[in-house]
Design a protein around this motif. Structure first.
Motif, PDB file in Angstrom:
ATOM      1  N   GLN A 178       0.831  -1.205   0.000  1.00  0.00           N
ATOM      2  CA  GLN A 178       0.000   0.000   0.000  1.00  0.00           C
ATOM      3  C   GLN A 178       0.871   1.263   0.000  1.00  0.00           C
ATOM      4  N   LEU A 179       1.989   1.232   0.723  1.00  0.00           N
ATOM      5  CA  LEU A 179       2.888   2.384   0.809  1.00  0.00           C
ATOM      6  C   LEU A 179       3.982   2.374  -0.259  1.00  0.00           C
ATOM      7  N   LYS A 180       3.939   1.345  -1.120  1.00  0.00           N
ATOM      8  CA  LYS A 180       4.954   1.184  -2.166  1.00  0.00           C
ATOM      9  C   LYS A 180       6.362   1.135  -1.577  1.00  0.00           C
ATOM     10  N   THR A 181       6.483   0.393  -0.475  1.00  0.00           N
ATOM     11  CA  THR A 181       7.755   0.188   0.199  1.00  0.00           C
ATOM     12  C   THR A 181       8.302  -1.175  -0.199  1.00  0.00           C
ATOM     13  N   THR A 182       9.517  -1.191  -0.717  1.00  0.00           N
ATOM     14  CA  THR A 182      10.170  -2.451  -1.085  1.00  0.00           C
ATOM     15  C   THR A 182      10.731  -3.095   0.169  1.00  0.00           C
ATOM     16  N   LEU A 183      10.416  -4.353   0.351  1.00  0.00           N
ATOM     17  CA  LEU A 183      10.888  -5.079   1.529  1.00  0.00           C
ATOM     18  C   LEU A 183      12.091  -5.950   1.178  1.00  0.00           C
ATOM     19  N   PRO A 184      12.984  -6.164   2.132  1.00  0.00           N
ATOM     20  CA  PRO A 184      14.113  -7.082   1.912  1.00  0.00           C
ATOM     21  C   PRO A 184      13.587  -8.490   1.649  1.00  0.00           C
ATOM     22  N   THR A 185      14.408  -9.318   1.042  1.00  0.00           N
ATOM     23  CA  THR A 185      13.968 -10.665   0.682  1.00  0.00           C
ATOM     24  C   THR A 185      14.459 -11.755   1.624  1.00  0.00           C
ATOM     25  N   ALA A 186      15.269 -11.381   2.602  1.00  0.00           N
ATOM     26  CA  ALA A 186      15.828 -12.373   3.515  1.00  0.00           C
ATOM     27  C   ALA A 186      16.147 -11.713   4.846  1.00  0.00           C
ATOM     28  N   PRO A 187      16.320 -12.527   5.882  1.00  0.00           N
ATOM     29  CA  PRO A 187      16.801 -11.964   7.147  1.00  0.00           C
ATOM     30  C   PRO A 187      18.170 -11.322   6.941  1.00  0.00           C
ATOM     31  N   THR A 188      18.558 -10.481   7.878  1.00  0.00           N
ATOM     32  CA  THR A 188      19.876  -9.854   7.786  1.00  0.00           C
ATOM     33  C   THR A 188      20.970 -10.906   7.904  1.00  0.00           C
ATOM     34  N   ALA A 189      22.168 -10.542   7.487  1.00  0.00           N
ATOM     35  CA  ALA A 189      23.312 -11.447   7.628  1.00  0.00           C
ATOM     36  C   ALA A 189      23.517 -11.795   9.104  1.00  0.00           C
ATOM     37  N   ASP A 190      23.335 -10.819   9.980  1.00  0.00           N
ATOM     38  CA  ASP A 190      23.495 -11.059  11.413  1.00  0.00           C
ATOM     39  C   ASP A 190      22.446 -12.045  11.925  1.00  0.00           C
ATOM     40  N   GLN A 191      21.211 -11.886  11.493  1.00  0.00           N
ATOM     41  CA  GLN A 191      20.157 -12.818  11.902  1.00  0.00           C
ATOM     42  C   GLN A 191      20.463 -14.222  11.393  1.00  0.00           C
ATOM     43  N   GLN A 192      20.930 -14.325  10.173  1.00  0.00           N
ATOM     44  CA  GLN A 192      21.265 -15.629   9.606  1.00  0.00           C
ATOM     45  C   GLN A 192      22.422 -16.270  10.361  1.00  0.00           C
ATOM     46  N   GLN A 193      23.411 -15.463  10.723  1.00  0.00           N
ATOM     47  CA  GLN A 193      24.556 -15.997  11.468  1.00  0.00           C
ATOM     48  C   GLN A 193      24.137 -16.461  12.859  1.00  0.00           C
ATOM     49  N   LYS A 194      23.266 -15.695  13.501  1.00  0.00           N
ATOM     50  CA  LYS A 194      22.793 -16.095  14.827  1.00  0.00           C
ATOM     51  C   LYS A 194      22.067 -17.438  14.761  1.00  0.00           C
ATOM     52  N   VAL A 237      23.164 -21.072  16.577  1.00  0.00           N
ATOM     53  CA  VAL A 237      22.262 -21.916  17.364  1.00  0.00           C
ATOM     54  C   VAL A 237      22.188 -23.308  16.742  1.00  0.00           C
ATOM     55  N   GLN A 238      22.109 -23.386  15.424  1.00  0.00           N
ATOM     56  CA  GLN A 238      22.019 -24.674  14.737  1.00  0.00           C
ATOM     57  C   GLN A 238      23.235 -25.555  15.003  1.00  0.00           C
ATOM     58  N   ALA A 239      24.369 -24.957  15.286  1.00  0.00           N
ATOM     59  CA  ALA A 239      25.579 -25.729  15.576  1.00  0.00           C
ATOM     60  C   ALA A 239      25.411 -26.586  16.833  1.00  0.00           C
ATOM     61  N   LYS A 240      24.404 -26.272  17.633  1.00  0.00           N
ATOM     62  CA  LYS A 240      24.139 -27.013  18.873  1.00  0.00           C
ATOM     63  C   LYS A 240      22.925 -27.927  18.732  1.00  0.00           C
ATOM     64  N   ALA A 241      22.504 -28.190  17.508  1.00  0.00           N
ATOM     65  CA  ALA A 241      21.282 -28.951  17.241  1.00  0.00           C
ATOM     66  C   ALA A 241      21.216 -30.242  18.047  1.00  0.00           C
ATOM     67  N   LYS A 242      20.005 -30.514  18.533  1.00  0.00           N
ATOM     68  CA  LYS A 242      19.671 -31.745  19.245  1.00  0.00           C
ATOM     69  C   LYS A 242      20.419 -31.901  20.568  1.00  0.00           C
ATOM     70  N   THR A 243      20.832 -30.760  21.160  1.00  0.00           N
ATOM     71  CA  THR A 243      21.452 -30.772  22.487  1.00  0.00           C
ATOM     72  C   THR A 243      20.700 -29.796  23.375  1.00  0.00           C
TER      73      THR A 243
END
Length: 173
Positions: free
Chosen positions: A87-103, A107-113
């Motif tokens: 409605q506001l003609k605002t373009t949104l990013p297509t992915a989480p930030t690099a920082d969010q992805q790294q975080k 966390v995934q490095a500790k999967a199933k623990t």
């Protein structure tokens, strides 16, 4: 004064991993509604990914349940954000930030623990606190009524999510 507050909020959001690169946030700091929509959209994308990951990799049913709730709620919230952005003609990013992805990768490095569950909950606590601050800033400073309404609608949902992960402890409702 208002521009300084907006720039400070954008910088805080960037350092918290809630929105995009600092250059984008600074360029948009003069448009509170666009900053809010872009930041919250990236936060929604990050929360959806994190919630899906928790359903696969958490060791407790509580974290899996909270992860599923976060996915469902952030998908709904993001539909609203996308509608307002269009409605506001605002373009949104297509992915989480690099920082969010790294975080999430950290966390995934500790999967199933049990370390995964603790790291996931702590990350969700921090992310939801930052998102709540952005929402409250939009409610108090936003100019577009649709963006402010979306923020008002999101506030109780994000508050509930924060209550579910507050202090890095799982509280499924």
């Amino acid at each position: 004064m208002r521009n300084r507050l907006l720039i400070a909020a954008a910088v805080t959001a960037v350092t918290a991993g809630v929105c995009g690169p600092a250059a984008v946030a600074a360029d948009r700091a003069d448009n509170q509604d666009a900053v809010f929509l872009a930041s919250v959209h990236q936060g929604n994308l990050a929360e959806i990914a994190a919630g899906q990951d928790a359903q696969r990799n958490a060791t407790t049913e509580c974290v899996k349940t909270v992860g599923a709730r976060i996915v469902a709620d952030h998908q709904k919230l993001d539909q609203d954000v996308k509608a307002v952005a269009a409605q506001l003609k605002t373009t949104l990013p297509t992915a989480p930030t690099a920082d969010q992805q790294q975080k999430l990768k950290d966390v995934q490095a500790k999967a199933k623990t049990s370390g995964y569950d603790s790291a996931w909950l702590a990350g969700q606590d921090a992310a939801h606190r930052s998102t709540l601050a952005l929402i409250r800033l939009e409610i108090s400073s936003g100019k577009d009524s649709a963006a402010v309404a979306a923020a008002k609608q999101a506030e109780p949902v994000v508050t509930m999510h924060l209550d579910m992960v507050r202090g890095g402890t799982c509280h499924a409702m």
